[in-house]
Design a protein around this motif. Structure first.
Motif, PDB file in Angstrom:
ATOM      1  N   ASP A  75       0.848  -1.183   0.000  1.00 14.97           N
ATOM      2  CA  ASP A  75       0.000   0.000   0.000  1.00 14.97           C
ATOM      3  C   ASP A  75       0.884   1.233   0.000  1.00 14.97           C
ATOM      4  N   LEU A  76       0.409   2.270  -0.644  1.00 16.62           N
ATOM      5  CA  LEU A  76       1.100   3.549  -0.583  1.00 16.62           C
ATOM      6  C   LEU A  76       0.550   4.283   0.640  1.00 16.62           C
ATOM      7  N   LEU A  77       1.412   4.486   1.632  1.00 14.02           N
ATOM      8  CA  LEU A  77       0.948   5.000   2.927  1.00 14.02           C
ATOM      9  C   LEU A  77       1.116   6.516   3.011  1.00 14.02           C
ATOM     10  N   LEU A  78       0.064   7.216   2.650  1.00  4.90           N
ATOM     11  CA  LEU A  78       0.078   8.676   2.734  1.00  4.90           C
ATOM     12  C   LEU A  78      -0.936   9.104   3.799  1.00  4.90           C
ATOM     13  N   ASN A  79      -0.980   8.326   4.881  1.00  3.38           N
ATOM     14  CA  ASN A  79      -2.067   8.526   5.844  1.00  3.38           C
ATOM     15  C   ASN A  79      -1.659   8.972   7.237  1.00  3.38           C
ATOM     16  N   TYR A  80      -0.429   8.700   7.674  1.00  2.68           N
ATOM     17  CA  TYR A  80      -0.096   8.986   9.080  1.00  2.68           C
ATOM     18  C   TYR A  80       1.022  10.018   9.254  1.00  2.68           C
ATOM     19  N   ASN A  81       1.346  10.742   8.217  1.00  6.22           N
ATOM     20  CA  ASN A  81       2.380  11.782   8.319  1.00  6.22           C
ATOM     21  C   ASN A  81       3.726  11.242   8.789  1.00  6.22           C
ATOM     22  N   GLU A  82       4.027  10.007   8.367  1.00  7.63           N
ATOM     23  CA  GLU A  82       5.350   9.454   8.656  1.00  7.63           C
ATOM     24  C   GLU A  82       6.321   9.936   7.584  1.00  7.63           C
TER      25      GLU A  82
END
Ligand SMILES: Cc1ncc(COP(=O)(O)O)c(C=O)c1O
Length: 380
Positions: free
Chosen positions: A48-55
């Protein structure tokens, strides 16, 4: 192992032309990159492309990773509190221009936020917070059954600091100022903060959450550590989870005058932060080049994101962190769902800004994959 090939995944994103053959689609930790080089690309299942938790998509400093790899058995088998923590506290104190007794390490800044609630919202004291702002402080206030006054953001989505100062009274225990603010991404500049600090009653403790401060390039921004140095009733929360790329290590810290550090310390858990995390954090603090480079790349992607949205006729809240809130002009949930169907995860819906989508900024390659998928999701 079988699974959808990278080509299938890129096709599913609808970005074949844009990224075909251009190397790994999404950033991976250094180790994975090295190992992947010896494997056929198709054997690597897409992620998954993780653009969700501001990491941070850029991961930790190579020096932090080296510190983890070089850890001696004794760092794992012994408590090591004084040696490892005190070296880190000294390094952080030097970094911020204070002394070691101004620093408390926590298991993420979340532990610091919770301790502040536990201390300053006891005995019927109340919390003042912007809406929307980072939720942890409101969530933990429930443990003290503290009443929270949630004040709307200004028309340009920043904290309404004059109103927050006016609302603070003798029953206020804590005023939470998230600067830059999550989720809006906006900042309050130094003159606004100075105006606020000149008016907010000294009876209330002001908690500045600066989780994203190192991403800010605006010259009008200033850390509230300045007020700690002036001896004000201020606590600044910082984290290794964002620009340092160490969210999984769980380490953050508070900066405050020693009397305040002494008050919150009993409400943090001794030994909650591992020696391993502390030694990696120490290496990261000393790697200013890494944090500078992450901030530089992030700023490029932030500018590009706003420009890409402008091309679509969409405006963004002024963004200063490693994420952007874009106004879709309609409910965000269907778009969040359509992106998830393309294996792209973005921020959740925020009740106070229901038409705004929060997108964490990825690497250049990740964002190149994001834009066509976003355009497709907008038609869903
Ligand atoms: C504003 C803000 N403060 C604190 C945190 C929590 O950080 P940590 O991982 O240090 O607990 C986050 C995480 O997203 C955040 O956005």
């Amino acid at each position: 192992m079988t699974g959808p090939s990278r080509r299938d995944f890129i096709a599913a994103l609808g970005v074949t032309a844009a990224v075909g053959g251009a190397g790994p689609l999404f950033a991976r930790p250094v180790d994975d990159e090295q190992q992947a080089g010896s494997r056929p690309a198709a054997a690597t299942p897409p992620r998954d492309l993780l653009l969700n938790y501001n990491e941070s998509p850029y991961g930790p400093s190579p020096r932090a990773l080296a510190a983890i790899r070089a850890a001696q058995t004794s760092l794992v088998s012994r408590y090591h509190i004084e040696e490892t923590y005190d070296s880190l506290r000294d390094a952080l104190a030097a970094h911020h221009g204070v002394t070691r007794d101004h620093i408390r390490i926590g298991a993420g800044s979340t532990e610091i936020l919770k301790a502040c609630d536990d201390v300053f919202l006891a005995d019927g004291k109340t919390l003042i917070v912007a809406n929307p702002a980072y939720e942890a402080v409101i969530q933990y206030a429930a443990n003290s059954k503290a009443e929270a006054t949630r004040l709307s953001l200004t028309d340009d989505y920043a904290h309404d600091l004059p109103r927050m100062a006016r609302t603070t009274n003798l029953s206020t225990g804590l005023v939470y100022v998230c600067n830059p603010n999550n989720p809006s991404g906006t900042i309050n500049r130094k003159d606004e903060v100075a105006f606020f600090m000149a008016r907010v009653p000294e009876s209330a403790t002001v908690l500045f959450d600066e989780a994203y401060a190192e991403f800010v390039s605006d010259p009008g921004y200033e850390s509230a550590v300045k007020y700690v140095k002036e001896g004000r009733n201020v606590i600044v929360a910082k984290t290794f989870s964002k620009i340092h790329g160490m969210a999984g290590m769980r380490i953050g810290y508070a900066i405050a005058k020693p009397e305040l550090i002494a008050r919150i310390s009993p409400f943090t858990v001794d030994y909650a932060v591992t020696g391993l995390a502390a030694s990696a954090a120490l290496a990261s603090v000393k790697d200013a080049a890494h944090t500078r480079e992450v901030a530089r790349k992030n700023a490029i992607e932030r500018t590009r994101f706003v420009a890409e949205m402008q091309k679509l006729g969409l405006s963004c809240a002024e963004a200063h962190g490693n994420f952007v809130m874009v106004d879709l002009g309609r409910q965000v949930s269907p778009v969040i769902g359509a992106l998830a169907a393309r294996r792209i995860l973005v921020g959740r819906e925020f009740g106070a800004m229901p038409n705004f989508l929060r997108v964490t900024l990825g690497t250049a390659a990740e964002m190149t994959a994001f834009y066509p998928a976003f355009r497709a999701a907008m038609t869903a």
